[in-house]
Design a protein around this motif. Structure first.
Motif, PDB file in Angstrom:
ATOM      1  N   ALA B 356       1.002  -1.111  -0.315  1.00 60.55           N
ATOM      2  CA  ALA B 356      -0.224  -0.002  -0.261  1.00 60.55           C
ATOM      3  C   ALA B 356       0.508   1.299   0.277  1.00 60.55           C
ATOM      4  O   ALA B 356       0.165   1.965  -0.550  1.00 60.55           O
ATOM      5  CB  ALA B 356      -0.612   0.426   1.313  1.00 60.55           C
ATOM      6  N   ALA B 357       2.296   1.407   0.250  1.00 60.86           N
ATOM      7  CA  ALA B 357       3.372   2.595   1.114  1.00 60.86           C
ATOM      8  C   ALA B 357       3.285   2.976  -0.686  1.00 60.86           C
ATOM      9  O   ALA B 357       3.828   3.915  -1.076  1.00 60.86           O
ATOM     10  CB  ALA B 357       4.159   2.032   1.421  1.00 60.86           C
ATOM     11  N   LYS B 362       3.506   4.288  -7.607  1.00 61.32           N
ATOM     12  CA  LYS B 362       3.417   3.539  -8.278  1.00 61.32           C
ATOM     13  C   LYS B 362       2.031   4.064  -9.777  1.00 61.32           C
ATOM     14  O   LYS B 362       2.462   3.377 -10.761  1.00 61.32           O
ATOM     15  CB  LYS B 362       2.400   2.332  -8.763  1.00 61.32           C
ATOM     16  CG  LYS B 362       4.530   1.375  -8.074  1.00 61.32           C
ATOM     17  CD  LYS B 362       3.698  -0.045  -7.921  1.00 61.32           C
ATOM     18  CE  LYS B 362       5.009  -0.938  -7.075  1.00 61.32           C
ATOM     19  NZ  LYS B 362       4.092  -2.189  -5.754  1.00 61.32           N
ATOM     20  N   ALA B 363       1.398   4.095  -9.063  1.00 63.44           N
ATOM     21  CA  ALA B 363      -0.620   4.448  -9.701  1.00 63.44           C
ATOM     22  C   ALA B 363       0.408   6.467 -10.644  1.00 63.44           C
ATOM     23  O   ALA B 363       0.017   6.389 -11.818  1.00 63.44           O
ATOM     24  CB  ALA B 363      -1.408   4.956  -8.838  1.00 63.44           C
ATOM     25  N   GLU B 364       1.318   6.770 -10.657  1.00 64.79           N
ATOM     26  CA  GLU B 364       0.919   7.953 -10.916  1.00 64.79           C
ATOM     27  C   GLU B 364       2.578   7.036 -12.350  1.00 64.79           C
ATOM     28  O   GLU B 364       2.587   8.183 -12.853  1.00 64.79           O
ATOM     29  CB  GLU B 364       2.898   8.865 -10.366  1.00 64.79           C
ATOM     30  CG  GLU B 364       2.348   9.677  -8.928  1.00 64.79           C
ATOM     31  CD  GLU B 364       2.679  10.349  -8.549  1.00 64.79           C
ATOM     32  OE1 GLU B 364       2.463  10.916  -6.924  1.00 64.79           O
ATOM     33  OE2 GLU B 364       3.825  10.998  -8.533  1.00 64.79           O
ATOM     34  N   ARG B 398      -6.230   0.855  -5.488  1.00 61.38           N
ATOM     35  CA  ARG B 398      -5.503  -0.373  -5.266  1.00 61.38           C
ATOM     36  C   ARG B 398      -5.849  -0.618  -7.131  1.00 61.38           C
ATOM     37  O   ARG B 398      -5.494  -1.476  -7.859  1.00 61.38           O
ATOM     38  CB  ARG B 398      -5.440  -1.267  -5.020  1.00 61.38           C
ATOM     39  CG  ARG B 398      -4.854  -2.617  -4.922  1.00 61.38           C
ATOM     40  CD  ARG B 398      -4.792  -3.359  -3.599  1.00 61.38           C
ATOM     41  NE  ARG B 398      -3.828  -2.712  -2.296  1.00 61.38           N
ATOM     42  CZ  ARG B 398      -2.702  -3.626  -2.217  1.00 61.38           C
ATOM     43  NH1 ARG B 398      -2.119  -4.239  -2.859  1.00 61.38           N
ATOM     44  NH2 ARG B 398      -2.842  -2.425  -0.977  1.00 61.38           N
ATOM     45  N   TYR B 399      -7.108  -0.308  -7.071  1.00 63.60           N
ATOM     46  CA  TYR B 399      -8.087  -1.265  -8.288  1.00 63.60           C
ATOM     47  C   TYR B 399      -8.064   0.143  -9.390  1.00 63.60           C
ATOM     48  O   TYR B 399      -9.150  -0.055 -10.076  1.00 63.60           O
ATOM     49  CB  TYR B 399      -9.440  -1.565  -7.995  1.00 63.60           C
ATOM     50  CG  TYR B 399      -8.890  -2.784  -7.095  1.00 63.60           C
ATOM     51  CD1 TYR B 399      -9.218  -2.663  -5.567  1.00 63.60           C
ATOM     52  CD2 TYR B 399      -8.398  -4.104  -7.781  1.00 63.60           C
ATOM     53  CE1 TYR B 399      -8.652  -4.084  -4.907  1.00 63.60           C
ATOM     54  CE2 TYR B 399      -8.044  -5.154  -6.511  1.00 63.60           C
ATOM     55  CZ  TYR B 399      -8.368  -5.375  -5.584  1.00 63.60           C
ATOM     56  OH  TYR B 399      -7.926  -5.881  -4.450  1.00 63.60           O
ATOM     57  N   VAL B 400      -7.736   1.371  -9.103  1.00 66.32           N
ATOM     58  CA  VAL B 400      -7.893   2.240 -10.186  1.00 66.32           C
ATOM     59  C   VAL B 400      -8.051   2.056 -11.453  1.00 66.32           C
ATOM     60  O   VAL B 400      -8.619   2.744 -12.672  1.00 66.32           O
ATOM     61  CB  VAL B 400      -7.405   3.378 -10.036  1.00 66.32           C
ATOM     62  CG1 VAL B 400      -5.984   3.606  -9.897  1.00 66.32           C
ATOM     63  CG2 VAL B 400      -7.939   4.771 -10.713  1.00 66.32           C
ATOM     64  N   LEU B 401      -6.871   1.112 -11.829  1.00 66.53           N
ATOM     65  CA  LEU B 401      -6.923   1.127 -13.529  1.00 66.53           C
ATOM     66  C   LEU B 401      -7.442  -0.509 -14.088  1.00 66.53           C
ATOM     67  O   LEU B 401      -6.428  -0.756 -15.090  1.00 66.53           O
ATOM     68  CB  LEU B 401      -5.237   0.754 -13.358  1.00 66.53           C
ATOM     69  CG  LEU B 401      -4.500   2.338 -13.033  1.00 66.53           C
ATOM     70  CD1 LEU B 401      -2.461   2.381 -13.432  1.00 66.53           C
ATOM     71  CD2 LEU B 401      -4.292   3.094 -14.245  1.00 66.53           C
TER      72      LEU B 401
END
Lengths: 247, 671
Positions: B356-357, B362-364, B398-401
């Motif tokens: 989670a940290a 990662k998303a960025e 976590r599941y945004v993508l």
């Protein structure tokens, strides 16, 4: 106070141990081919004795342990005894419950339903040891009236409840921390000095495969017998020779 | 009436008993004991039960012994079943502890010959009510220790020590009790003593089985509630029933013909690959202790096995879940210049399963690499999904993508997967795949294998190896063709997703931005360089730029070289000179390549409104870095003025790449 402690140690504790042990032996016979009125009677007597001993011991121990002025090593001794006593009470409790259940399933009236376990003799000697009587009165085998059986059941249930209550009581009154109790004895029980060699041999025979092992054993016994015979013959021959010489 | 009920019960039992292996035995434990006891009582009946005979020992005889064959025949007769089933039923009785064998006491089976058995006394019958106590076991072991004078078996010795440790406080009691029981036993007659010892031993073989034996007493974990006990019918009980039935009604249903058809198809496809149902080539390591199978099927192996390759053809999921298959697919996609799909998919997986940290960054990163307009490895997803994703990225989780990932997955599955299966890459792999010979071990070899068992690599080491491999792959990545931006130098830290970037050594020679790329670049670029003489001009141009850029340097930026390169390339483009001509000449070649792949860049070559030289750059995508001070723009919106403005801005100050959730104003500022 030490006297009463001695009394507890010597008089009360060993018989209670032996009663519990012998009760287990006899309980294993219940429902088997040698289950009889006598057996049940012996069990009943042992239960009574166990109850008496248990109550006596319980009072002693509780009294001593609640006494705040007890010195440290004495307290430790008491706690050891306490743990042993509570464990044996639990064992007894389980055994009585099992006997109740089994005897209710295997009624003596229907003797064909008793499981053929291979046990031949009764448990009289064991019971005698437990009750520390020189011999037991051999009661005649008689037909058990059904009312007596139910009465016995209810007595047993009452005894179970009593022991339960005793255990609970003990836990409530005295707080013995089991993890602080250190046992005196060794990890391994010493093999008893007075071992019965013949019985040991018999049991060891049963331990191994009796099939293949019986052969060498038989051969060995044959050889031994032959040797004995030979020795006897030799002795006889020498004796006759001596007699003939001297005569 | 009792006989009738017994008959009914026996029929019921026959229905339950099947002549199969042990696992089924365990199912019957909970319902079985009562019925088993009834059968047992019948068996031991002296008149109608199994014929009993005395057992002859050395000194004495003990009655009530029964032979295995008698048991089997009696059971077959009584329950009207065949011999095989009677045998398994008898074995079940022995395994549960109702009958115990007199010889070979550790193997709890019925041997249908003259081997002897005896009935266990009811005190030692297995029932659920009284749990098997460790205290009793300790006493038994202590007694045994006394009798055998300290020669316990190894597992018994271990158990003894363990119990001594855990029940230390009771140990005096246990030893005393063992002695007492031993002494009490001596009071009995010898045959009875033997019988009792056998009974107790049999009891403990059932309940504390020696290691390596299957125990019939295994029933899994203890449950909070007993499933066989009747539940009180309170209102809560009925409420639960109602909720359950309501949910059952609402559940979507599939026609059984469809679901059964799917099951049949699945079974038919996978039956050859199931190690239980068909042979495992070369041999099943669990059975023969030979680990060749595992070595041949590791994730980084060069040549996979034929079975493994066949599995990849079953479904796309199989291909992706097998690491070797994924590598193969990645190779194929690289040849097709559409590797960013797989890279994006892997990045999304990383996001989903990561800690989670690290999620936010990662998303960025994924956004910057794949989703933003003008990103180096832009993926092609439809507008609606893009909208949803952008909205979600404002508050990344976590599941945004997920939506985008599914879209790309379907794209790969429907399009690339089919082509992959027909591609030369795959055909080559199939040809090279090995089919190992089946091992045929004899008993001696099996024993030797068992002796030579070694533990495999620890998972920590495996994970380290994996990470090293990934870093290595990231280090020598081929160039992934993306949009041509002003920026050409690659970035090491994008390796996580693409797995492939240029060597960082290119940073050291900023004056020659393209040359280090040439060996790694796909052939079009090198062809271009060879074909035109523009390369020299380009070189000299960039060199000139290199000197000029030194003044424009921002001293405390770490990636100065990148900005220099950026400036130089921008100058190049501004001139509209040979590089673009070079690109234009190559466009037909690339056009075909691009057309065959589905990852068409957002800017298609057919847009007429824009100046061609700029746009032909679309065909070439050299993976580039995005200097932090620049915004990401698609090329089409580039202008001379913008470039100038940016150039000046670059000198003045620097800003981080704008992610949509960070600040909305600046993103569209110059768009």
């Amino acid at each position: 106070m030490s006297q009463s402690r001695e009394c507890v140690y010597l008089l009360v504790a060993p018989p209670s141990r032996s009663v519990v042990a012998c009760y287990r032996h006899l309980a294993a016979c219940v429902g088997g081919s040698m289950d009889s009125l006598q057996l049940r009677d012996e069990l009943r007597q042992m239960r009574q004795k166990a109850q008496n001993l248990a109550t006596a011991l319980c009072h002693h121990l509780t009294g001593h342990l609640r006494d705040k002025s007890l010195p440290e090593e004495q307290r430790k001794e008491m706690e050891l005894l306490w743990v042993a006593f509570s464990s044996s009470l639990e064992l007894l409790h389980v055994d009585i419950c099992k006997v109740l259940k089994i005897s209710s399933n295997f009624s003596l009236a229907n003797s064909a339903s008793l499981v053929q376990t291979g046990v031949q003799g009764g448990g009289s000697e064991v019971a005698a040891r437990a009750l520390s009587l020189p011999d037991l009165n051999q009661t005649q085998a008689r037909i058990l009236p059904p009312s007596l059986e139910t009465e016995e059941h209810s007595t047993m249930e009452r005894e179970i409840a009593q022991i339960d209550h005793m255990i609970d009581d003990m836990e409530m009154k005295v707080n013995v921390l089991r993890w602080t109790v250190e046992p005196h004895g060794p990890q391994y029980a010493d093999p008893l000095s007075s071992t019965d060699s013949a019985s040991l041999a018999l049991v060891s025979v049963v331990e191994e495969q009796p099939g293949p092992r019986l052969q060498p054993l038989c051969q060995r016994s044959h050889v031994f017998v032959l040797l004995l015979l030979f020795a006897v013959i030799l002795v006889a021959v020498t004796l006759s020779v001596c007699v003939s010489l001297f005569s | 009436m009792q006989a009738a009920s017994l008959n009914l019960l026996s029929k019921h039992l026959v229905g339950m008993v099947t002549p199969t292996s042990r696992p089924l035995l365990l199912l019957h434990i909970f319902i079985f004991p009562f019925q088993a006891e009834m059968i047992l009582l019948e068996m031991q009946d002296p008149n109608t039960g199994v014929r009993s005979q005395p057992q002859r020992l050395v000194i004495t005889t003990i009655p009530h012994a029964i032979t295995g064959e008698d048991i089997v025949t009696w059971l077959a007769d009584r329950l009207q079943i065949d011999v095989q089933e009677a045998r398994s039923f008898g074995s079940m009785l022995v395994a549960l502890g109702y009958i115990y064998p007199l010889q070979d006491h550790k193997r709890l089976v019925i041997k249908p010959d003259t081997s002897l058995y005896r009935f266990q006394t009811p005190y030692f019958w297995p029932t659920q009510q009284w749990p098997v106590e460790d205290t009793d076991y300790a006493i038994y072991l202590a007694k045994r220790n006394i009798r055998k004078k300290g020669l316990l078996e190894l597992y018994e010795q271990e158990q003894y020590n363990r119990l001594h440790k855990w029940m230390n406080h009771k140990w005096d009691f246990i030893v005393m009790q063992a002695k007492e029981q031993y002494r009490a036993a001596k009071e009995r007659k010898k045959p009875d003593r033997v019988v009792f010892d056998c009974q107790e031993r049999a009891y403990w073989v059932v309940h504390r089985p020696p290691p390596g034996t299957v125990s019939a007493m295994d029933y899994g974990l203890d449950r909070r509630t007993d499933p066989n006990a009747d539940e009180t019918q309170t209102s809560d009980y009925y409420e639960r029933i109602m909720i359950f039935t309501q949910q059952a009604i609402m559940r979507p249903r599939v026609k059984s013909s469809v679901s059964i058809g799917a099951l049949v198809k699945h079974c038919a496809t996978y039956i050859g690959h199931d190690p239980f149902l068909s042979a495992c080539l070369p041999s099943n390591p669990w059975l023969t202790d030979d680990t060749t199978y595992w070595n041949l099927n590791m994730s980084n192996v060069e040549t996979p096995t034929k079975m493994r390759v066949e599995r990849w053809t079953f479904s796309f999921k199989e291909l992706l879940s097998d690491p070797r298959g994924r590598d193969d697919f990645r190779l194929f996609l690289k040849k097709e210049f559409s590797g960013e799909n797989l890279a994006f998919w892997e990045g999304c997986e990383d996001l989903k399963w990561g800690t989670a940290a690290t999620m936010k960054e990662k998303a960025e990163q994924i956004y910057k690499t794949f989703l933003a307009r003008g990103a180096p490895r832009w993926i092609n997803i439809d507008g609606k999904t893009m909208e949803v994703t952008m909205k979600g990225l404002k508050h990344p989780h976590r599941y945004v993508l997920d939506a985008a990932q599914t879209h790309i997955y379907m794209l790969m599955k429907k399009d690339s997967y089919g082509r992959y299966l027909k591609s030369p890459v795959f055909k080559d792999t199939v040809k090279k795949a090995i089919r190992p010979e089946e091992h045929k071990f004899n008993d001696a070899q099996l024993e030797q294998n068992a002796r030579n068992r070694r533990p495999s690599l620890s998972p920590i080491i495996l994970r380290q190896q994996e990470q090293e491999l990934r870093a290595k792959m990231a280090a020598n990545a081929p160039v992934d063709i993306t949009q041509l931006c002003r920026f050409t130098t690659p970035v090491p830290h994008f390796s996580v997703y693409s797995g492939i970037i240029d060597p960082p050594s290119s940073n050291t020679s900023p004056s020659l931005p393209f040359l280090p790329h040439t060996p790694i670049c796909p052939s079009p670029i090198s062809v271009a360089l060879d074909s035109t003489s523009a390369s020299e001009r380009r070189l000299e141009a960039s060199e000139g730029e290199g000197e000029q850029n030194t003044e424009a340097r921002v001293p405390d930026r770490g990636n100065v070289s990148k900005s220099r390169v950026a400036l130089s390339l921008r100058r190049l483009l501004k001139r509209g000179c040979s590089p673009s001509a070079m690109f234009a000449s190559l466009s037909p070649k690339c056009h075909t390549a691009a057309a065959t792949s589905s990852r068409i860049q957002p800017i298609t070559p057919d847009e007429p409104s824009q100046a061609p030289p700029r746009r032909t750059g679309n065909f070439f995508q050299i993976k580039v870095d995005i200097p932090p001070e620049c915004r990401i723009y698609p090329i089409e919106s580039e202008d001379e003025e913008e470039e100038n403005r940016l150039a000046s801005e670059e000198v003045v100050g620097t800003e981080e790449i704008i992610c949509p959730w960070e600040s909305l104003t600046q993103q569209n500022g110059t768009g």
